[in-house]
Write an enzyme that holds these catalytic residues in place. Sequence first.
Site, PDB file in Angstrom:
ATOM      1  N   CYS A 102       0.898  -1.158   0.000  1.00 14.60           N
ATOM      2  CA  CYS A 102       0.000   0.000   0.000  1.00 14.60           C
ATOM      3  C   CYS A 102       0.930   1.199   0.000  1.00 14.60           C
ATOM      4  O   CYS A 102       1.590   1.460   0.989  1.00 14.60           O
ATOM      5  CB  CYS A 102      -0.926   0.037   1.218  1.00 14.60           C
ATOM      6  SG  CYS A 102      -1.763   1.636   1.332  1.00 14.60           S
ATOM      7  N   CYS A 105      -0.479   4.107   2.641  1.00 18.98           N
ATOM      8  CA  CYS A 105      -0.471   3.926   4.099  1.00 18.98           C
ATOM      9  C   CYS A 105      -0.258   2.443   4.411  1.00 18.98           C
ATOM     10  O   CYS A 105       0.863   1.949   4.303  1.00 18.98           O
ATOM     11  CB  CYS A 105      -1.742   4.477   4.726  1.00 18.98           C
ATOM     12  SG  CYS A 105      -3.262   4.067   3.852  1.00 18.98           S
ATOM     13  N   SER A 106      -1.315   1.718   4.766  1.00 17.88           N
ATOM     14  CA  SER A 106      -1.112   0.315   5.115  1.00 17.88           C
ATOM     15  C   SER A 106      -2.375  -0.506   4.857  1.00 17.88           C
ATOM     16  O   SER A 106      -2.713  -1.386   5.630  1.00 17.88           O
ATOM     17  CB  SER A 106      -0.699   0.202   6.584  1.00 17.88           C
ATOM     18  OG  SER A 106      -1.673   0.840   7.389  1.00 17.88           O
ATOM     19  N   CYS A 107      -3.088  -0.219   3.774  1.00 18.42           N
ATOM     20  CA  CYS A 107      -4.314  -0.951   3.457  1.00 18.42           C
ATOM     21  C   CYS A 107      -3.984  -2.433   3.268  1.00 18.42           C
ATOM     22  O   CYS A 107      -2.997  -2.783   2.635  1.00 18.42           O
ATOM     23  CB  CYS A 107      -4.965  -0.373   2.210  1.00 18.42           C
ATOM     24  SG  CYS A 107      -5.501   1.326   2.468  1.00 18.42           S
TER      25      CYS A 107
END
Length: 199
Positions: A102, A105-107
């Site tokens: 991602c 961010c951190s999906c």
Amino acid sequence: MNSISRTPAEITARVKALESMLIEKGLVTTEMVDRMVEIYENEVGPQLGAKVIAKAWTDSDFRTRLIDDATEACKELGISGLQGEHMVALEDTDDVHHAVVCTLCSCYPWPVLGLPPNWYKEPQYRSRMIREPRSVLAEEFDYIVPESTEIRVWDSSSEVRYWVLPQRPEGTEGWSEEQLAALVTRDSMIGVAPVEAVS
Ligand code: FE
């Protein structure tokens, strides 16, 4: 200022402040918060994704449904939830290997993989994986992808969360779904490791 530049202590303090405020306003209870943490720490994790992968390896109709619509196929196994409303499973072959990142961010597909590991959230992984995936896999994960295999990197977002259906390792003919599921790691479903048969 974004969350990346905050220290863990600052983040902890902010989370505590938010929790207190929500409890004070009667929007959540301490029990609800504890239960959510427990669910994502102990109950939802890569063992669920591994179960799905093992089923796909042993049931070709299910495999087709998984590739067609991972969210719906997972529901057949009772797996669904937050951050998994639109999941896409990418099928590895001899010709193509998939890996997920991602960049923003951190999906991450929570229902099948649980919470993302720290390295997945690091700016280094997020930017470098897009530019030079072959080198990142080799240097950071000791995963040498054959030159003849194309590497495709997929950028997960809040809209679509990707994960990988890795190749079934050789020498596992006749294995049960439980035995196969035990081989499937979190990293193999992110695409940074192969699945290996261990004897
Ligand atoms: Fe994200």
